[in-house]
Scaffold this active site. Structure first.
Site, short mmCIF file in Angstrom:
data_model
loop_
_atom_site.label_atom_id
_atom_site.label_comp_id
_atom_site.label_asym_id
_atom_site.label_seq_id
_atom_site.Cartn_x
_atom_site.Cartn_y
_atom_site.Cartn_z
N LEU A 125 0.90 -1.31 0.18
CA LEU A 125 0.12 -0.03 -0.06
C LEU A 125 0.78 1.21 0.12
O LEU A 125 0.73 2.11 -0.80
CB LEU A 125 -0.86 0.07 1.33
CG LEU A 125 -1.68 1.20 1.41
CD1 LEU A 125 -2.75 1.40 0.41
CD2 LEU A 125 -2.29 1.08 2.84
N SER A 126 1.95 1.30 0.94
CA SER A 126 2.73 2.26 0.96
C SER A 126 3.60 2.81 -0.15
O SER A 126 4.06 1.95 -1.07
CB SER A 126 3.85 2.27 2.17
OG SER A 126 3.07 1.85 3.49
N GLY A 131 2.18 7.46 2.95
CA GLY A 131 2.29 6.58 4.07
C GLY A 131 1.15 7.03 5.10
O GLY A 131 0.09 5.99 4.71
N GLY A 242 -4.90 -6.76 10.07
CA GLY A 242 -3.38 -6.79 10.37
C GLY A 242 -2.88 -6.13 11.66
O GLY A 242 -1.88 -6.67 12.25
N GLN A 279 13.31 -0.66 45.88
CA GLN A 279 12.00 -0.37 45.38
C GLN A 279 11.85 0.22 43.94
O GLN A 279 10.99 -0.07 43.32
CB GLN A 279 11.54 0.55 46.53
CG GLN A 279 10.07 0.70 46.45
CD GLN A 279 9.30 1.66 47.61
OE1 GLN A 279 9.90 2.89 47.62
NE2 GLN A 279 8.59 1.21 48.40
N GLU A 363 1.57 -0.25 9.89
CA GLU A 363 0.15 -0.48 9.85
C GLU A 363 -0.40 0.31 10.63
O GLU A 363 -1.31 -0.05 11.33
CB GLU A 363 -0.02 -2.16 10.22
CG GLU A 363 0.69 -2.81 9.47
CD GLU A 363 0.24 -4.48 9.58
OE1 GLU A 363 -0.60 -4.74 10.10
OE2 GLU A 363 1.11 -5.48 9.07
N1 CAA Z 1 -11.97 0.07 8.39
C1 CAA Z 1 -12.82 -0.15 7.33
N2 CAA Z 1 -13.14 1.00 6.60
C2 CAA Z 1 -12.40 2.02 6.88
C3 CAA Z 1 -11.55 2.09 7.64
C4 CAA Z 1 -11.41 1.08 8.64
N3 CAA Z 1 -10.35 1.19 9.81
N4 CAA Z 1 -10.83 3.52 7.84
C5 CAA Z 1 -11.51 4.13 6.84
N5 CAA Z 1 -12.45 3.22 6.09
C6 CAA Z 1 -13.23 3.57 4.90
C7 CAA Z 1 -14.37 4.58 5.26
O1 CAA Z 1 -15.40 4.19 6.08
C8 CAA Z 1 -14.46 5.32 4.14
O2 CAA Z 1 -15.41 4.48 3.39
P1 CAA Z 1 -16.75 5.41 2.68
O3 CAA Z 1 -16.09 6.07 1.70
O4 CAA Z 1 -17.39 3.95 2.10
O5 CAA Z 1 -17.61 5.90 3.78
C9 CAA Z 1 -13.37 5.07 3.19
O6 CAA Z 1 -12.44 4.31 3.94
C10 CAA Z 1 -12.18 6.42 3.46
O7 CAA Z 1 -12.04 6.78 4.68
P2 CAA Z 1 -11.53 8.10 5.32
O8 CAA Z 1 -12.55 9.27 4.77
O9 CAA Z 1 -11.60 7.96 6.76
O10 CAA Z 1 -10.12 8.09 4.72
P3 CAA Z 1 -9.19 9.29 5.10
O11 CAA Z 1 -8.36 9.20 3.76
O12 CAA Z 1 -9.39 10.17 5.79
O13 CAA Z 1 -7.97 8.35 6.09
C11 CAA Z 1 -6.80 7.13 7.54
C12 CAA Z 1 -8.09 7.21 6.53
C13 CAA Z 1 -7.22 6.25 8.84
C14 CAA Z 1 -5.89 8.09 8.06
C15 CAA Z 1 -6.11 5.74 6.61
O14 CAA Z 1 -5.58 6.38 5.43
C16 CAA Z 1 -5.08 4.99 7.37
O15 CAA Z 1 -5.39 3.98 7.94
N6 CAA Z 1 -3.68 5.54 7.30
C17 CAA Z 1 -2.81 4.47 7.67
C18 CAA Z 1 -2.17 3.48 6.72
C19 CAA Z 1 -1.66 2.39 7.21
O16 CAA Z 1 -1.85 1.75 8.12
N7 CAA Z 1 -0.45 2.22 6.39
C20 CAA Z 1 0.19 0.86 6.80
C21 CAA Z 1 0.77 0.32 5.28
S1 CAA Z 1 1.07 -1.44 5.34
C22 CAA Z 1 2.58 -1.72 6.33
O17 CAA Z 1 2.64 -1.08 7.27
C23 CAA Z 1 3.64 -2.39 5.77
C24 CAA Z 1 4.02 -3.92 6.10
O18 CAA Z 1 4.14 -4.63 5.34
C25 CAA Z 1 3.73 -4.35 7.36
#
Ligand code: CAA
Length: 380
Positions: A125-126, A131, A242, A279, A363
Site C-alpha cells: 500500500l505504502s 504513508g 493486520g 524499591q 500498519e
Molecule cells: N476499516 C474499514 N473501513 C475504513 C477504515 C477502517 N479502519 N478506515 C477508513 N475506512 C473507510 C471509510 O469508511 C471510508 O469509506 P466510505 O467512503 O465508504 O465512507 C473510506 O475508507 C475512506 O475513509 P476516510 O475518509 O476516513 O479516509 P482518510 O483518507 O481520511 O484516512 C486513514 C483514513 C485512517 C488515515 C487511513 O488512511 C489510514 O489508516 N492510514 C494509515 C495507513 C496504514 O496503516 N499504512 C500501513 C501500510 S502497511 C505496512 O505497514 C507495511 C507492512 O508490510 C507491515
C-alpha cells in the site's frame, strides 16, 4: 465473561513457544546482526500451520480463530519479532484479504499455497508519497483488454523480496480519489515487477522490507481483487485484521524485554543485594507487568471481537496503540535496569528496544491509531 484460553489455544501457545525457543532462539541474534532472511524457519512455520492460522482448512489454513492467531504471533515475537511480522503479514494482510474478498478461483489458485506455507505473501500500500495518507496513491493500473498495465513505486513491502503473491493497491481512476483505488494480486515472477532495494533497518532486521517497482507490468484481469474502486476499503479492512497481529507482535516484544529485566535484576547485585530488592527497580517491574497484562487483554479482546463478527475498528486501534507503546516503554526501561550492560549486544534487550520501535509506526502510526479512535468515539 470468560478469561481462560481454551485447551486448543493453550496447546497452540505451548507448541509455538517450543518451536520459537528450539528453532529460532539459537540464530536470532546472528540473523538480526546480518539481516539474514530466515528461509528455513519460514518453511517450518508453514509446516506447523502458522502461515494461515485462521484460514479455513479447505483453503489450506489451520482453521483456528483470530485469538489463536494473536497468541501465535505473540509467542513468535517473544523470541524473534522478525518471524512475528513475516507470519503476521502472510496471515492477516494477505491470506485474510484473499479469503474475505477473493473469488473462488483466487482462493484455490493463490490462497491455498499461501495459507499452507508453500508460497509467501506481501502487502503493498505504502508509496514514497503515501504513508499515513494511504489514499494518495500514485501507482497506476490501466485496463488493457483482458489485463491491467501497472506502473509505479511501492515502499516498505515486508516479505517483498521473497514473496510469490503481493496484494497491491493502485489507482485505476485518479479523478475519484480514494474511490479510484483498486486491489490486485501480483505474481512476482512475471516480468515488470522488481525489487529496487532491501532497506537497512534499525530493527526487525531478519524480516526484509523492500522498495519495489512496477514498470509496464501486465496483470491478467482475473487477478483483480474485488471490484474496481474497492481497493481503499479492502486495504483498510485488511489493516484492521493486520493490526491485531502487530499488537500481538508488540506484546511478545514487551514480554521478552520484561522477562529479560526480571531475570537480570534477580542476579545483578549492587550495594550488597540483588537490585530487584530496591524499591525503584521493583516498582518498575510492577509497572511493566501491569502494562503488559493490560496490553494482552486489549489485544485478545480485539481478536475475540473479530472472531465474534463484532465491529472491532476502535478496539484494534486501542490494542495496537497501547501494546506498541507498552513495548517501547518496557524495552526502554529494561535497558535502564540493565545499566551499561543493556547498551551492549551481549544482552538481548537492545534488540527488543530496536524491534519495539517499528510497532509504533507500521500498519498505522500511533498518531493514526489515535485519529481512528478519536473519530470512532466522537461519532454522533
Ligand atoms: N476499516 C474499514 N473501513 C475504513 C477504515 C477502517 N479502519 N478506515 C477508513 N475506512 C473507510 C471509510 O469508511 C471510508 O469509506 P466510505 O467512503 O465508504 O465512507 C473510506 O475508507 C475512506 O475513509 P476516510 O475518509 O476516513 O479516509 P482518510 O483518507 O481520511 O484516512 C486513514 C483514513 C485512517 C488515515 C487511513 O488512511 C489510514 O489508516 N492510514 C494509515 C495507513 C496504514 O496503516 N499504512 C500501513 C501500510 S502497511 C505496512 O505497514 C507495511 C507492512 O508490510 C507491515
Amino acid at each position: 465473561m470468560q478469561f481462560r484460553l481454551s485447551e486448543d489455544q493453550q496447546m497452540l501457545r505451548e507448541m509455538v513457544r517450543q518451536f520459537a525457543e528450539k528453532e529460532a532462539r539459537p540464530t536470532v541474534a546472528e540473523r538480526d546482526e546480518h539481516a539474514l532472511w530466515p528461509a528455513e524457519l519460514v518453511r517450518k512455520m508453514g509446516e506447523l500451520g502458522l502461515m494461515g492460522v485462521a484460514v479455513q482448512e479447505e483453503y489450506g489454513g489451520a482453521g483456528l480463530d483470530y485469538l489463536s492467531y494473536a497468541i501465535a504471533i505473540e509467542e513468535l515475537s517473544r523470541v524473534d519479532a522478525s518471524l512475528g511480522v513475516i507470519a503476521s503479514v502472510n496471515n492477516s494482510l494477505v491470506c485474510y484479504g484473499i479469503e474475505k474478498f477473493g473469488s473462488e478461483e483466487q482462493k484455490r489458485e493463490l490462497l491455498v499455497p499461501l495459507a499452507s506455507g508453500q508460497a509467501l505473501g506481501a502487502f503493498s500500500l505504502s508509496e514514497p508519497g503515501a504513508g499515513s495518507d494511504a489514499a494518495a496513491q500514485k501507482t497506476t493500473a490501466v485496463r488493457d483488454g483482458d489485463s491491467y498495465v501497472i506502473n509505479g513505486v511501492k515502499n516498505w513491502v515486508t516479505n517483498g523480496d521473497h514473496a510469490d503473491t503481493i496484494i497491491l493497491m493502485a489507482m485505476t481512476d485518479p479523478s475519484r480519489g480514494a474511490k479510484g483505488i483498486t486491489a490486485f494480486l501480483v505474481d512476482t515472477r512475471a516480468p515488470g515487477c522488481s525489487v529496487v532495494k532491501v532497506e537497512n533497518k534499525l530493527g526487525i532486521r531478519s524480516a526484509h522490507s523492500c522498495q519495489m517497482a512496477y514498470d509496464g507490468y501486465h496483470l491478467p484481469a482475473w487477478r483483480r481483487l474485488g471490484e474496481e474502486g474497492q481497493g481503499f476499503k479492502i486495504a483498510m479492512t485488511i489493516l484492521n485484521a493486520g493490526r491485531i497481529g502487530i499488537a500481538a507482535q508488540a506484546l511478545g516484544i514487551a514480554q521478552a524485554a520484561y522477562e529479560a529485566a526480571l531475570g537480570y535484576t534477580r542476579v545483578r547485585e549492587q550495594f550488597g543485594k540483588p537490585i530487584h530488592e530496591f524499591q525503584a527497580v521493583g516498582f518498575t517491574l510492577a509497572d511493566m507487568a501491569t502494562r503488559i497484562k493490560a496490553a494482552r487483554l486489549l489485544t485478545y479482546e480485539a481478536a475475540w471481537r473479530k472472531d465474534q463478527g463484532l465491529d472491532y475498528v476502535q478496539d484494534v486501534s486501542m490494542a495496537k496503540l497501547f501494546a506498541s507503546e507498552t513495548a517501547m516503554w518496557t524495552a526502554t526501561k529494561a535497558i535502564q535496569l540493565h545499566g551499561s550492560n543493556g547498551y551492549s549486544k551481549e544482552y538481548p534487550v537492545e534488540r527488543h528496544f530496536r524491534d519495539a520501535k517499528i510497532t509504533e509506526i507500521y500498519e498505522g502510526t500511533s498518531e493514526i491509531q489515535r485519529l481512528v479512535i478519536s473519530r470512532e468515539i466522537t461519532r454522533g
